[in-house]
Design an enzyme around this catalytic site. Structure first.
Site, PDB file in Angstrom:
ATOM      1  CG  ASN A 118      -6.994   2.832   2.236  1.00  0.00           C
ATOM      2  OD1 ASN A 118      -8.054   3.430   2.386  1.00  0.00           O
ATOM      3  ND2 ASN A 118      -5.949   3.042   2.990  1.00  0.00           N
ATOM      4  N   GLY A 129       2.620  -2.517   5.476  1.00  0.00           N
ATOM      5  CA  GLY A 129       2.670  -3.894   5.952  1.00  0.00           C
ATOM      6  C   GLY A 129       3.157  -4.823   4.855  1.00  0.00           C
ATOM      7  CB  THR A 183      -3.484   6.862   7.448  1.00  0.00           C
ATOM      8  OG1 THR A 183      -2.526   6.331   6.527  1.00  0.00           O
ATOM      9  CG2 THR A 183      -3.459   8.371   7.386  1.00  0.00           C
ATOM     10  CB  SER A 230      -3.005  -0.654   1.410  1.00  0.00           C
ATOM     11  OG  SER A 230      -3.729   0.460   0.948  1.00  0.00           O
ATOM     12  N   GLY A 231      -5.337  -0.032   3.822  1.00  0.00           N
ATOM     13  CA  GLY A 231      -6.764  -0.082   4.145  1.00  0.00           C
ATOM     14  C   GLY A 231      -7.054  -0.656   5.507  1.00  0.00           C
ATOM     15  CB  SER A 273      -3.640   3.555  -0.093  1.00  0.00           C
ATOM     16  OG  SER A 273      -2.489   2.767   0.105  1.00  0.00           O
ATOM     17  CB  SER A 274       0.185   5.892   3.580  1.00  0.00           C
ATOM     18  OG  SER A 274      -0.657   6.572   4.466  1.00  0.00           O
ATOM     19  CD  GLU A 290       2.178  -3.330  -0.356  1.00  0.00           C
ATOM     20  OE1 GLU A 290       2.753  -3.416  -1.457  1.00  0.00           O
ATOM     21  OE2 GLU A 290       1.633  -2.278   0.051  1.00  0.00           O
TER      22      GLU A 290
END
Length: 1063
Positions: free
Chosen positions: A192, A424, A147, A142-143, A195-196, A426
């Protein structure tokens, strides 16, 4: 011609800058295209563009150092073979413009520096030319920029693909689907700001012309727990804040909402309602516009916002316990809004919130809920409502993106390009059910990635006729089986524990795991660990050894999250909703289905297997995104964090697989074109087959047999050092080539310039000679005609004016006037004047008079007041003395001055005696006595009123101008003069006899001051003057050789003066 070469961010894109023209990108004939090999000469500064070319490819430190060098130079993209590694710069590098898109369009993958657009274009061209479906898999933390990468890919295809025949509606919907999905599926997290919180796979359909004609989106594992809970420093999904911040007042009033997010329990748990980097108001406008683009009607938008608002109201719904400790709804205002917004019956809804329906032996029983159970039911409803609405939203977007030509014959020729934006690997401080699912997903994708990479390598080797050497790599199938295997896998055990009767808890699930898979080498718990390892493992945790490393999971909440239980009576209430969207989200078929719904883990496993099948049916491309630091600061490179991501993304494993065979491969044509200058036999051109040329070239370069292999269409080089040595040799060779090319170019350039100048000179000379000849002929013709007319006119010059003599007469007049112009008098005293022809005598006189007047007028305008006074005095002197006084001609060239005595020569007592009366003129004189004619020095002063005679400091005599009757002077060159006064004036003793060296000047000034110009008498022979009362004196003047003044025997004053001029 001076050229300047300039580097610009990313891409090592070179611009050729001309000093007087706009700069151009180095494309085609405008400059030299920068290939991947071109940057190898600067590898010590910017690293290598492909990690495959790292000499020490097994070293993680060398891998990260290469990333650091490129990141420091703002080069955020690097390859691992066909895989693109992207580092988030956290700032805009201006590398996604239309100009950059054109640069990467239609270019071979390695002909340009690494870039997202290079991957996008390669995938698109493969889709067009090979007619095979493609997929781009984007992964990372994330970040890390997943996206943003997806949006840039869609932007590239929207800008560069041809427009479909039916317009760009599909293209616009593809682009506008992103803001909507981000609003409902993205949130601000600690890592992020956008973040998605779900996985996304998007298919874009292209027709046979390459134009986008449709699309389809699949979503995975929305983090619906965020609806009811957020960690400190995080926010709920964006849409809630956007609605409150940007919604119109009327809309908020209808939905019963307030502007402040602090008013809603579901929005304050993270204590981060406002974020400086997020503008919710502007984002709301973008979402509203996007909803209209993807075919949302106003009614659908209202229904959707009603559901969003109902989730906020659910969070503010409170319960209180009655006497029997059963929960009762206390927030009546919120409850009224909920029933209206969800379109449900109030009594039924109230009962569903506080009771649970149980079916036992065919009978329905209602069991009241306590406060904790009611809160759980409320939160479960909020999560179910939001997650199902999100699923409906994705379906609505898919219907909007669906191709309208599915029945046409051309539909069969469409190809699909898939974009996978997935979470990704985590690893957090506390890892729960969501991290377990996400990491399982990454295990499956890593397994697929390694298989497809090995497959593509093996296929390339076989196509080139090179023996395939088996590659040793870590096969993570053992971990995937550990998670998903039937009956023995973790998901199967979790489902079994959720479904079994009795009191199942998270700890009983952990015990079941320990009993079933305790011998698995990649599984560990506190009970199974040794004494040393137990210190890092809690009793409610288990550890899996993933391909990317160890991850410890807490089993707390595993069963609840996997069950995702929503009470039956709440489902029934939602199924009867009058809100059209809700009625579609909660289907009544669920109520009649006696089969227990699949658990979350099983659903996720099935959707993941489906995704893997989809990806296996397509040609893959990979983008691995890396986050450089947790602070989201540009330019900061956190090595520890990046090492963590390199490990979890499996980049080293990928590099090892890619480098197992040959590090570098190129088509013969490209290799020969680049390095042919290193061999005399291949330079400057090779006439034979490219393969033969490459063979000659590598023999000349001294490649050893183990360093390279010759394929059918490509050369394979095993070691990067071989390529580096070749590239360094090329750099040296380029210097001499550049000198030769420059010399040839200069010679050619200046020769061409000389030839152009020569041709131009010959052309100009020819034209000039013709011009001169024509001018000379015209001049001769004109001269002959003029001479004829003059001769004819001269013959008839005395005849009356007629056409035959008009030209001659005009010429004579013109000649006279031109001659007159050149010989005009220079000043007033110049009397010269050209002799005019008879016909112009009268005109000549008039012109002469006008000229004289003009010169006089000019002269008068040019003289100063002082000079005018001087001339006036000279004119008066001329009037008085000219032709009468013998020494007058000598005074003419001498200027009259204002005084002959300085201020210090006149006594202050005299000035005091005169008072305010100014002295107009002062001159030293000699006074002769009346009796003995003795000479005495005196000063003569002229004032506005009188003549004053001064002896030293005493005024001896004052003669007022009215009493001055006349002035007498001789006609000789002497300087004596007599002032005659009235005899009746008792103050005067008689006339005054004086001598002055400046007699002309003195008498002129005196005559002007006393107004006695006509009273100056110039006598010849003698002057009689009054010597006293009743007594006269006589002065006799006789010419002689020198000036002599004496008293004669007869008592007269005898003056002998030389004659200077004869009259």
């Amino acid at each position: 011609m001076a050229l300047q070469v300039e580097l610009i961010p990313t891409g090592e894109i070179i611009r050729v800058v001309h000093p007087y023209r706009p700069c151009k990108l180095a494309l085609g004939s405008d400059g030299v295209r920068v290939t991947m090999e071109s940057a190898l000469t600067a590898r010590d500064r910017v690293g290598v563009q492909d990690f495959v070319l790292l000499e020490n490819f097994t070293s993680e430190a060398a891998f990260i150092e290469n990333l650091r060098r490129r990141f420091r130079e703002n080069l955020i993209y690097t390859y691992i073979g066909p895989v693109l590694v992207s580092v988030n710069p956290y700032r805009d590098l201006q590398i996604y413009s239309r100009q950059h898109m054109e640069r990467y369009r239609g270019v071979s993958f390695y002909e340009v520096p690494p870039h997202l657009f290079a991957v996008a274009d390669t995938v698109y061209r493969a889709l067009r030319t090979e007619r095979r479906d493609q997929a781009v898999m984007i992964s990372g933390e994330s970040g890390a920029g997943k996206t943003e990468a997806t949006k840039r890919l869609l932007q590239f295809y929207a800008e560069t693909c041809p427009a479909p025949e039916r317009g760009g509606a599909v293209r616009d919907r593809l682009l506008q689907s992103n803001p909507v999905l981000e609003a409902f599926g993205n949130a601000k997290t600690l890592r992020n700001d956008n973040s998605s919180r779900f996985g996304k796979y998007m298919d874009v359909q292209f027709d046979f012309k390459g134009a986008p004609v449709g699309g389809h989106i699949l979503s995975y594992l929305l983090e619906k727990s965020r609806v009811v809970h957020q960690n400190h420093g995080e926010r709920n999904f964006h849409i809630f804040y956007q609605l409150l911040e940007g919604g119109e007042e009327e809309t908020l009033r209808r939905l019963g909402l307030e502007r402040s997010p602090q008013s809603y329990l579901y929005l304050v748990k993270g204590q981060c309602a406002k974020v400086s980097s997020i503008n919710d108001k502007n984002d709301w406008k973008v979402v509203r516009k996007a909803l209209s683009v993807i075919n949302f009607t106003e009614d659908e938008v209202e229904d959707l916002l009603s559901i969003v608002a109902s989730v906020l109201h659910l969070g503010n719904l409170h319960f209180a316990a009655d006497e029997e400790s059963n929960a009762q709804v206390t927030s009546e205002n919120q409850f009224k809004y909920l029933t209206r917004l969800l379109g449900v019956d109030g009594a039924t809804f109230r009962e569903a919130l506080t009771h649970r329906k149980i079916i036992a032996k065919g009978e329905e029983l209602l069991s009241p809920l306590n406060l904790e159970q009611a809160a759980y039911a409320r939160d479960a409803l909020a999560k179910a409502v939001y997650s199902r609405t999100f699923t409906w939203l994705v379906g609505k977007i898919n219907r909007s993106l669906a191709s309208k030509d599915a029945q046409s014959p051309s539909w069969r020729s469409t190809t699909v390009l898939g974009l996978l934006d997935i979470y990704g690997f985590e690893v957090f401080q506390n890892n729960s059910f969501e991290q377990f699912c996400i990491n399982y997903c990454n295990e499956k994708l890593q397994q697929l990635f390694i298989e497809l990479t090995l497959k593509s390598e093996q296929e390339e080797y076989e196509a080139e006729g090179i023996a395939w050497e088996p590659v040793q790599y870590f096969n993570n199938k053992i971990i995937c089986d550990l998670v998903e295997e039937k009956f023995k896998g973790i998901i199967s055990i979790l489902d079994e524990e959720c479904l079994r009767p009795g009191e199942a808890t998270d700890l009983t699930f952990l015990e079941k795991l320990e009993d079933t898979i305790k011998h698995h080498p990649h599984f560990l718990t506190h009970k199974l660990a040794d004494q040393r390892t137990r210190k890092s493992l809690g009793r409610g945790e288990f550890r899996l050894l993933h391909y990317a490393g160890e991850v410890t999971y807490s089993v707390t909440g595993f069963l609840d999250k996997n069950n995702d239980l929503l009470f039956r009576n709440l489902k029934e209430t939602m199924c009867s909703s009058e809100n059209p969207i809700m009625s579609q989200c909660f289907d009544r078929s669920e109520l009649s289905d006696k089969k227990r719904p699949e658990t979350v883990a099983t659903q996720f496993k099935m959707s993941l297997l489906q995704l893997v099948e989809i990806l296996q049916s397509k040609e893959p491309a990979y983008i691995r995104c890396i986050k450089p630091n947790d602070a989201k600061q540009p330019g900061r490179f956190d090595e520890v964090l990046i090492r963590h991501q390199v490990k979890y993304l499996g980049l080293m494993e990928n590099l090892r697989v890619r480098r197992a065979g040959f590090a570098y491969r190129r088509k013969y044509e490209a290799f020969l074109q680049r390095y042919k200058s290193l061999c005399p036999e291949t330079w400057p051109t090779w006439a034979g087959r490219p393969q033969d040329g490459v063979a000659v070239l590598v023999r000349h370069l001294g490649y050893k047999p183990e360093e390279y292999k010759m394929g059918r269409t490509k050369i394979f080089i095993r070691f990067p050092k071989t390529l580096f040595a070749t590239e360094d040799a090329l750099e040296v060779r380029r210097q001499s080539l550049a000198t030769q090319i420059q010399a040839s170019w200069r010679g050619c350039h200046w020769r061409q310039k000389f030839l152009r100048v020569k041709r131009s000179a010959i052309c100009i000379q020819s034209w000039w000679r013709g011009t001169l000849g024509r001018r000379k002929a015209a001049k001769r013709k004109w001269a002959a005609q003029t001479i004829r007319r003059l001769i004819r006119g001269f013959i008839l010059r005395h005849a009356p004016r007629c056409p035959e003599n008009a030209f001659f007469l005009d010429h004579v007049r013109t000649s006279f006037l031109l001659n007159l112009r050149r010989q005009l008098p220079r000043n007033v005293l110049d009397t010269s004047w050209p002799t005019p022809p008879p016909a112009l005598r009268e005109a000549s006189e008039l012109l002469r008079e006008l000229c004289r007047r003009n010169m006089v007028w000019k002269y008068c305008r040019s003289i100063s007041p002082e000079w005018k006074q001087q001339l006036h005095q000279k004119a008066v002197a001329s009037e008085i003395f000219k032709g009468k006084k013998d020494n007058y001609p000598q005074s003419v060239p001498r200027l009259f001055i204002s005084t002959r005595l300085g201020a210090d020569e006149i006594s202050s007592k005299v000035l005091q005696a005169l008072g305010t009366e100014p002295i107009q003129y002062a001159v030293p004189v000699v006074k002769y006595d009346r009796k003995g004619y003795k000479p005495r020095p005196r000063q003569l002063l002229l004032t506005p009123n009188a003549v004053v005679i001064v002896e030293d400091a005493k005024v001896k005599q004052r003669i007022e101008y009215p009493n001055l009757t006349g002035i007498s002077v001789s006609s000789l060159s002497d300087s004596l003069f007599v002032l005659h006064v009235q005899r009746e004036d008792n103050k005067q003793k008689g006339d005054v006899v004086l001598q002055s060296d400046h007699v002309i000047e003195t008498l002129t000034k005196m005559a002007l001051s006393a107004d006695r110009v006509n009273n100056i008498n110039i006598n010849q022979g003698s002057i009689t003057y009054a010597g006293g009362p009743g007594r006269d004196g006589i002065i006799d003047f006789t010419p002689g050789s020198e000036l002599l003044i004496t008293k004669a025997k007869n008592g007269h004053l005898a003056v002998v003066a030389p004659r200077l001029n004869s009259r």
